[in-house]
Design an enzyme around this catalytic site. Structure first.
Site, PDB file in Angstrom:
ATOM      1  N   THR A   8      28.838  42.814  44.238  1.00 25.44           N
ATOM      2  CA  THR A   8      28.162  44.079  42.852  1.00 25.44           C
ATOM      3  C   THR A   8      27.295  44.928  43.166  1.00 25.44           C
ATOM      4  OG1 THR A   8      29.932  43.133  42.067  1.00 25.44           O
ATOM      5  CG2 THR A   8      27.892  44.435  41.107  1.00 25.44           C
TER       6      THR A   8
ATOM      7  N   ASP B 253      31.891  40.217  35.102  1.00 23.72           N
ATOM      8  CA  ASP B 253      30.876  40.495  34.312  1.00 23.72           C
ATOM      9  C   ASP B 253      30.609  41.543  34.409  1.00 23.72           C
ATOM     10  OD1 ASP B 253      30.164  39.917  36.781  1.00 23.72           O
ATOM     11  OD2 ASP B 253      27.927  39.559  36.503  1.00 23.72           O
TER      12      ASP B 253
ATOM     13  N   GLY C 222      30.746  36.130  38.183  1.00 26.13           N
ATOM     14  CA  GLY C 222      30.298  36.336  36.690  1.00 26.13           C
ATOM     15  C   GLY C 222      30.388  35.771  35.797  1.00 26.13           C
TER      16      GLY C 222
HETATM   17  N1  ASP Z   1      30.082  39.841  39.799  1.00 30.12           N
HETATM   18  C1  ASP Z   1      30.943  40.076  40.528  1.00 30.12           C
HETATM   19  C2  ASP Z   1      32.249  39.820  39.707  1.00 30.12           C
HETATM   20  O1  ASP Z   1      32.027  38.316  39.385  1.00 30.12           O
HETATM   21  C3  ASP Z   1      31.332  39.502  41.397  1.00 30.12           C
HETATM   22  C4  ASP Z   1      30.126  40.624  42.617  1.00 30.12           C
HETATM   23  O2  ASP Z   1      28.916  39.974  42.387  1.00 30.12           O
HETATM   24  O3  ASP Z   1      30.308  40.553  43.927  1.00 30.12           O
HETATM   25  O4  ASP Z   1      32.546  40.294  39.221  1.00 30.12           O
END
Ligand code: ASP
Length: 315
Positions: free
Chosen positions: A177, A208, A231
């Site tokens: 992300t 998240d 997340g």
């Molecule tokens: N936080 C993101 C999610 O859970 C994933 C990531 O940071 O790659 O969708």
């Protein structure tokens, strides 16, 4: 007047110079975050966001993104959005043009994107399809000895996809992300988050990044914060909101990030993977934390000629 500043997670450096140019011209934090994030979403070498993002278990790219403003805590987000390469701009349209709502998902998000003139594109590149094929399809075939038909609603597929998701080891290295937080010269702050989510997630899974309080929170009285990584943990920890509450209580940004991650790390989770966080205050102080040594965040101010990297504190 505060000095304009923009910070971002690993790989945001692709977009931060564009965001800093917006801020230097007197543009808003919202414009800066959107412009910077679009660069990241359009980066074909980045498999965790926008075009070329890793798909869900069925091989379809589904994107989550959100924007939050500090002055009034306005929030706009889309989740499980298919076919639109710049979810951050669709999230902005939700924020600005659909004040009745804050979050649109799936078909409704795509309908809204179409109504607002956004163009569709093929998001699964050859490289991301190949990664999915190697890591999901071949692994499923080797477990089952045959290629199970991956049709919607097929119970057997759902069970095998879930079993597969349980077995897949969390990713090595930084999760993908992108977080970007900007403070403009008028004192407004904006937090933006964009992602293709948990790689090979169950179709329809929302992370998240689209959820206020979990992956994104911004309150001009104390600061802004955002998360990357697992997340499901930042949802359960209310991690971005917790960080901002700790800023309000007087902690500095890296301590606030570390304390909130430490709290999330106490939660039982069989699929444990790293969580990272970033924070910025309205007077321009910034910091980050991560579960692993060597993790950094990127930063630009008016004085920067290129993004500089700062270490995150370690849990
Ligand atoms: N936080 C993101 C999610 O859970 C994933 C990531 O940071 O790659 O969708």
């Amino acid at each position: 007047m505060p000095e304009a500043v923009i910070i971002g997670s690993e790989r945001s450096e692709v977009g931060l110079p564009t965001g800093m140019d917006v801020l230097r011209r007197g543009g808003s934090a919202l414009d800066a975050v959107e412009a910077a994030m679009r660069r990241c979403e359009d980066n074909p070498a980045d498999h965790y966001v926008g075009t070329a993002g890793l798909p869900n278990a069925q091989g379809v790219v589904e994107l989550d993104a959100s924007l939050m403003l500090g002055s009034g805590r306005q929030f706009g987000a889309v989740a499980a959005l298919r076919g639109y390469p710049n979810p951050i701009s669709v999230a902005r349209a939700v924020l600005e043009k659909l004040p009745q709502h804050s979050l649109l998902v799936g078909e409704g998000a795509a309908l809204f994107a179409a109504e607002n003139g956004f163009s569709t594109a093929e998001l699964l590149t050859d490289a991301s399809r190949e990664l999915w094929r190697k890591q999901v399809v071949q692994s499923r075939e080797s477990v089952e000895g045959e290629n199970t038909a991956a049709t919607d609603g097929d119970t057997r597929y759902r069970e095998s996809a879930l079993a597969l998701i349980r077995r897949l080891a969390p990713h090595d290295g930084p999760w993908g992300t992108i977080n970007i937080i900007a403070l403009d010269s008028s004192g407004e702050m904006c937090v933006g988050v964009s992602t293709s989510g948990y790689p090979y997630k169950y179709p329809g899974r929302v992370g998240d990044s689209a959820l206020p309080g979990a992956g994104n929170w911004c309150d001009l009285r104390a600061g802004g914060a955002a998360c990357t990584g697992r997340g499901e943990l930042s949802m359960r920890g209310g991690t971005a909101r917790t960080i901002v509450d700790l800023l309000a209580a007087g902690q500095d940004p890296s301590d606030a990030c570390r304390a909130a991650l430490a709290d999330a790390a106490t939660l039982p989770d069989d699929f444990r993977a790293e969580l990272r966080a970033l924070a910025l205050t309205p007077d321009g102080r910034h910091g980050g934390a991560a579960g692993q040594r060597g993790s950094v965040y990127a930063l630009m101010t008016d004085a920067s000629t290129e993004p500089e990297f700062r270490p995150r504190s370690v849990l």
